[in-house]
Design a protein around this motif. Sequence first.
Motif, mmCIF file in Angstrom:
data_model
loop_
_atom_site.group_PDB
_atom_site.id
_atom_site.type_symbol
_atom_site.label_atom_id
_atom_site.label_comp_id
_atom_site.label_asym_id
_atom_site.label_seq_id
_atom_site.Cartn_x
_atom_site.Cartn_y
_atom_site.Cartn_z
ATOM 1 N N TRP A 107 0.830 -1.177 0.018
ATOM 2 C CA TRP A 107 -0.084 -0.128 0.044
ATOM 3 C C TRP A 107 0.990 1.148 0.253
ATOM 4 C CZ3 TRP A 107 -0.919 4.256 3.177
ATOM 5 C CH2 TRP A 107 -2.048 5.021 2.969
ATOM 6 N N PHE A 108 1.869 1.375 1.062
ATOM 7 C CA PHE A 108 2.649 2.515 1.003
ATOM 8 C C PHE A 108 3.551 2.522 -0.366
ATOM 9 C CE2 PHE A 108 2.399 2.355 5.556
ATOM 10 C CZ PHE A 108 2.027 3.504 5.957
ATOM 11 N N LEU A 109 4.089 1.656 -0.912
ATOM 12 C CA LEU A 109 4.703 1.587 -2.318
ATOM 13 C C LEU A 109 3.695 2.207 -3.470
ATOM 14 C CD1 LEU A 109 6.867 -1.422 -2.498
ATOM 15 C CD2 LEU A 109 7.554 0.849 -2.160
ATOM 16 N N ALA A 110 2.513 1.600 -3.250
ATOM 17 C CA ALA A 110 1.400 2.007 -4.346
ATOM 18 C C ALA A 110 0.987 3.605 -4.162
ATOM 19 C CB ALA A 110 0.128 1.290 -4.128
ATOM 20 N N VAL A 111 0.865 4.015 -3.099
ATOM 21 C CA VAL A 111 0.634 5.467 -2.960
ATOM 22 C C VAL A 111 1.839 6.376 -3.320
ATOM 23 C CG1 VAL A 111 0.294 7.264 -1.301
ATOM 24 C CG2 VAL A 111 -1.015 5.285 -1.031
ATOM 25 N N ARG A 112 2.994 5.921 -2.906
ATOM 26 C CA ARG A 112 4.451 6.584 -3.299
ATOM 27 C C ARG A 112 4.350 6.625 -4.663
ATOM 28 N NH1 ARG A 112 10.293 4.549 -2.303
ATOM 29 N NH2 ARG A 112 9.420 3.615 -4.248
ATOM 30 N N ASN A 113 4.494 5.391 -5.410
ATOM 31 C CA ASN A 113 4.775 5.441 -6.845
ATOM 32 C C ASN A 113 3.876 6.114 -7.616
ATOM 33 O OD1 ASN A 113 6.742 3.727 -6.158
ATOM 34 N ND2 ASN A 113 5.827 1.902 -7.098
ATOM 35 N N LEU A 114 2.187 6.136 -7.120
ATOM 36 C CA LEU A 114 1.310 6.864 -8.036
ATOM 37 C C LEU A 114 1.417 8.380 -7.906
ATOM 38 C CD1 LEU A 114 -0.924 6.374 -9.915
ATOM 39 C CD2 LEU A 114 -2.602 6.725 -7.767
ATOM 40 N N ASP A 115 1.821 8.816 -6.537
ATOM 41 C CA ASP A 115 2.196 10.105 -6.431
ATOM 42 C C ASP A 115 3.297 10.535 -7.007
ATOM 43 O OD1 ASP A 115 1.797 12.341 -4.822
ATOM 44 O OD2 ASP A 115 3.430 12.171 -4.045
ATOM 45 N N ARG A 116 4.446 9.848 -7.368
ATOM 46 C CA ARG A 116 5.509 10.341 -8.411
ATOM 47 C C ARG A 116 5.236 10.300 -9.733
ATOM 48 N NH1 ARG A 116 10.755 7.129 -5.731
ATOM 49 N NH2 ARG A 116 10.792 8.265 -3.830
ATOM 50 N N ARG A 117 4.377 9.216 -9.996
ATOM 51 C CA ARG A 117 3.853 9.134 -11.656
ATOM 52 C C ARG A 117 3.015 10.324 -11.967
ATOM 53 N NH1 ARG A 117 3.443 4.702 -15.168
ATOM 54 N NH2 ARG A 117 3.091 5.751 -17.344
#
Lengths: 266, 283
Positions: B270-280
């Motif tokens: 979940w943390f990776l998903a939020v972080r990656n989507l935010d960066r993208r």
Amino acid sequence: MALLQDIPAPLTPAAATRVLVLRNYVVYKDAWKLFITGFLEPVFYLFSIGIGVGQLIDTFEFHGEAVPYAEFVAPAMLATSAFNGALLDSTYNVFFKMKYEKLYDQMLATPLSTSDIARGEIAWGLMRGSVYSAAFLVVMAAMGLTSSWWALLALPATILIAFAFSAVCMAVTTWMKSWQDFDKITLVQMPLFLFSATFFPVEAFGDGVLRWVVEATPLYRGVVLCRELTTGVVTWESAVSVVYLVAMGIIGLLVVRRRLDKLLLT
Amino acid sequence: MESEVATDATPGSTSRGPGPAGALSAWEGMARQYDYWLTVLKRTWRGGVVSSFLTPLLYVVAMGVLLGGFIEGDPDKLEGATSYLAFVVPGLVASHAMTIAVSESTYPVMGAIKWHKTFYAQLATPLAVRDLVNAFIGFVMFRVASACAVFMLVIAPFGVFATWWGPILAWLSQVLVGFAFATLVFAYSARLRSEEGFGVLFRLGVIPLTLFSGAFFPIGNLGPVLEWLARLTPLWHGVSLSRMFCVGQVDWSLALLHVVVLATLTVVGWFLAVRNLDRRLEV
């Protein structure tokens, strides 16, 4: 495209097929990762089902001979991978090219004809599929899962399976209207894959009508043909399978041509 | 000008993460997308019927019933199950949960970023990246949970469950499998630029996991080295958990380990998903 320069102006069928195969090769070259990993899929199935599940099963009877489970499943994986490959190529890919890319419309603006397109697409699918089949046969031989020189004929047998299914599936695809229609393909593909004596002998269906139905399905003919060749138990039944698959392919090809004429030339 | 931006913390501004005062709560952020996802469900559920319900049922009949007819129901060889059908079903449902979770968080995620650009549209509202991820995963999990529940109900008359409460806990473990894979794969898809990566994910991830995580045969049959490798895969934890509950032979300390592993993966995912989507989406 130096390769294209020496092609004569009124295309011969062979030259037309070559152009189409070349076109597909050029496009497909970029997706080499998909190409390599496509080969792994049946190998994974072989290791998992053949060896993992094989430890729970002693042997199966095939034409009166006891066959270890891995040796029983391997030719089925060979046949079904030819079947799956042909099916994917001649349904989703053809539909996309026909409906979205309008590729065939463009091709028909050149000296290519509808039968050239049908022949070229199927030839390409067969070439790609036979690379997979050959590699899989090498794995089988290396694992000691082939017990006869007849196994060499399993390669042409897989090409025949792929031909029969490519032609029929491409014909079916010409009637498709939307992606939702592909559910119906899955609906036929899954039962064929699971119930064509792939994982267990046809005797599991008893002696009644059900068994006759299974024996009359095309993938069953392909699986049995491959199994007969890799185990070396070749019988007259093998000839029945060959004739069946050849007829299926030819009928499919004729229908494809007629349908493409109707869809693209009118 | 500068001071104005610094104090501007109203929801409609450029706030991306869980913003300061005025931002939506996590629950509200999810709830506001309810009608959107309901519409998506109404328009797409038909497509999932064959793959979600019929395919697994065919697998049960082919592998469990027909192939199982040739396999001796020896509990010593089948991790406590008294028939191959009882052995294979809990594993099949768990790997089915994974397959649905993965397929629903690959192409649809890329679609929302690259093709339909739904995420950009949603982000122009008071919703934050966190809310998009939550609602998306929530939708995926509705699919997983309902498909697994139907599957378990259909299987019940086959008489493969040892207790009445076991299948309920097994269903919860399948849901947990779904969570772990949905979040991790979402994180992967959010970074991916070309859909070619999905083909590779399916062929090198989903298929080997399905085949070698103990769904079809005890991982002991793989030999010592591969057995340990299988133990490290997330799906094995789910398969083992699901099977323990269905068969009715629960090793509670092992079950706890499975739950901890899957829950940890979910949180990390979940943390990776939020972080990656935010960066993208910053681009």
